[in-house]
Write an enzyme that holds these catalytic residues in place. Structure first.
Site, short mmCIF file in Angstrom:
data_model
loop_
_atom_site.label_atom_id
_atom_site.label_comp_id
_atom_site.label_asym_id
_atom_site.label_seq_id
_atom_site.Cartn_x
_atom_site.Cartn_y
_atom_site.Cartn_z
CB CYS A 306 -0.96 0.04 1.18
SG CYS A 306 -2.15 1.40 1.05
CB CYS A 486 -4.27 3.44 -2.59
SG CYS A 486 -3.29 4.03 -1.20
#
Length: 557
Positions: A306, A486
């Site tokens: 991430c 994200c």
């Protein structure tokens, strides 16, 4: 019909015609085994048609499809099991007879000598000398009588559990093993929210037993080696698992020790990281207590889990300080090893608005290389104006550090690894580029997508349908577009929802009138806070593929 006897009980032949089946019965054969996948050639009789022909002439029949040029030990196990159920002598066939001869040689090598099998098949016109090493490794192989799984999944994280659930949803009779020693399963996307005081740590953790599908064999031990040439996985307790298809989802290694001083400093002296379950609450406490000083946030070189997470911690911390009225008394620096704030340019303008709003000192191409915890000093490397590398030291009151991230050691050392150390797969089908019965997904794959839970959620159904095709000896039938998501938490109550695929192509899940991901929105925050956790626990890990049905190759998107 060119029948080549290899032993008193087994012979091989090229593709059989209806007349050949009748002749085989007249010659005294009691059963036929087809080693061809259906649909391999135009006009090829199907296994069902061959079975009907065999029955017509009183012959037993078995279908043990194997891929041309890629016959595996697992195929040999299935051949062994099929022969055990048939009366002999048996006639095996494929396109040329080569696969049938190879399977016989693998079984013969296990019970005698590999050289004997090579001599017999060579005399029959089948040159198996390129398989000498493989056959040699099978001599006296104790796995021959052991259990061979249809699918072995290494990794019980998001990717592994989701794939197991998707497979069982489609075929509940599969024999699947999941290899993972973990006691707990974590919803890692929630740790950013723990660090901001929005979630409790307990909201992000269940026991591994709670998420493990009921119909799998859960092996609570670590995998230590992949041996794909033998279709096996080595375990830490010394066991070997054999498989027909392997799904590798062992995750990524957080290399805390790659930064001198970081491991020793974590959890004290103001050094924290939302990349660990036990440290996210420390982030929350540090942020709440800070009234002035310097706060440093770091991001290492790619790839990382991430890529937006280091920024999320920073933005939410700044928002807390802004609400407390102390932001102006805190120097906030973001040291990003990359050359850009975010890898997809479309989302950068909205993020830069928050960089300016919070007064963040953005330092690009600045990499954390050392931490002195007791003295609260962080060292960074960056490129100077003359092109040389310079080191700078920055005192801090808070350091939110993110470590470099690499493939697990046993993955990087294996035959599955690419030069990067990650598992070398085709980015669309997620099948290994050299081993057709191996697939990989999640953080351990060498694909260029964002390494997020959202990516694994989209990958799992693709891998599931391609694994089922592989079990039938067929080519992959679905592809993955690189989707990753994200949710960039820029302030409490607002999120920039970045959704994109390979090449940075935007792949929004919702129409822009409902949720424009390029702008901060409360709708995206609601999705992150209220919707995504139950979707993870109750859908993704249960094989419920909401909005992520696999795209089938050749069909319009």
């Amino acid at each position: 019909m060119a029948i080549k006897p290899l032993s008193p009980t087994f012979a091989v032949s090229p593709q059989l015609s209806p007349a050949d089946v009748k002749l085989a019965a007249e010659m005294g054969y009691r059963a036929i085994v087809s080693n061809r996948p259906d649909g391999e050639d135009a006009g090829q009789p199907t296994a069902a048609e061959m079975a009907a022909l065999a029955a017509q002439y009183g012959l037993g029949f078995a279908h043990v499809p194997a891929t041309s040029g890629a016959v595996t030990a697992a195929d040999a196990d299935r051949m062994r099991d099929a022969l055990a159920q048939l009366d002999s002598p048996v006639l095996g066939f494929c396109r040329s007879g080569m696969r049938s001869a190879t399977l016989w040689a693998m079984l013969e090598a296990r019970s005698s000598r590999a050289e004997t099998a090579l001599q017999v098949t060579g005399a029959a016109g089948y040159d198996l000398s390129p398989l000498r090493a493989t056959l040699g490794s099978m001599e006296g192989n104790s796995l021959a009588g052991g259990k061979t799984y249809d699918v072995v999944i290494v990794g019980g994280g998001a990717a592994g559990i989701a794939t197991a659930a998707s497979l069982l949803k489609r075929n509940g009779n599969l024999v699947i093993a999941v290899v993972d020693p973990a006691e707990y399963h974590f919803y890692q996307p929630g740790w950013t929210m723990v660090g901001a005081g929005v979630f409790t740590p307990e909201q992000t953790r269940h026991t591994e037993a709670e998420v493990m599908p009921d119909k799998v064999d859960w092996l609570r031990v670590a995998a230590t080696a992949f041996t794909p040439d033998q279709n096996s996985v080595e375990l830490a307790d010394g066991r070997l698992l054999t498989y027909r298809v392997l799904v590798a989802a062992p995750g990524i290694k957080l290399a805390w020790d790659a930064i001198p001083g970081l491991s020793e400093a974590l959890g004290k002296n103001g050094v924290t990281s939302n990349y660990r379950y036990d440290l996210a609450p420390y982030t929350r406490d540090l942020v709440k207590q800070l009234k002035g000083g310097r706060a440093l946030f770091s991001q290492p070189p790619m790839p990382i889990k991430c890529a937006g997470a280091p920024q999320k911690a920073m933005y939410l911390s700044c928002d807390i300080w802004r609400e407390a009225g102390v932001l102006s008394d805190i120097d906030v620096e973001f040291h990003n090893a990359g050359a850009v704030l975010f890898g997809v340019a479309t989302y950068v303008p909205a993020l830069m608005d928050y960089i300016r709003k919070y007064g963040i000192d953005l330092q690009l191409e600045s990499t954390l290389v050392a931490v002195d915890g007791p003295n609260q000093v962080a060292t960074f490397e960056r490129k100077a104006m003359d092109g040389s590398i310079e080191r700078i030291e920055r005192p801090f009151d808070i350091l939110h550090a993110v470590p470099p991230q690499v493939a697990p050691d046993f993955v990087a050392k294996s035959a599955l690894a690419a030069d990067s150390g990650f598992i070398d797969v085709d980015p669309a089908t997620l099948r290994h580029v050299r081993y057709p019965n191996v697939f990989a997904l999640g953080d351990a794959a060498n694909t260029s997508n964002a390494k997020t839970a959202a990516a694994a959620r989209k990958q799992a159904p693709v891998v599931a349908v391609n694994v089922l095709a592989a079990l039938e000896g067929k080519e992959p039938v679905a592809d993955y577009d690189g989707y990753g998501s994200c949710p960039l938490t820029v302030e409490r109550g607002k999120i920039v929802l970045a959704e994109f695929g390979y090449g940075g192509k935007l792949l929004p899940s919702f129409p822009s009138w409902l949720l424009d991901g390029t702008k901060p929105s409360r709708a995206a925050w609601f999705l992150k806070e209220r919707m995504l956790p139950p979707i993870y626990w109750q859908a993704m890990l249960k094989g419920r593929e909401w909005m992520v049905h696999p795209h089938m190759i050749g069909k319009a998107a």
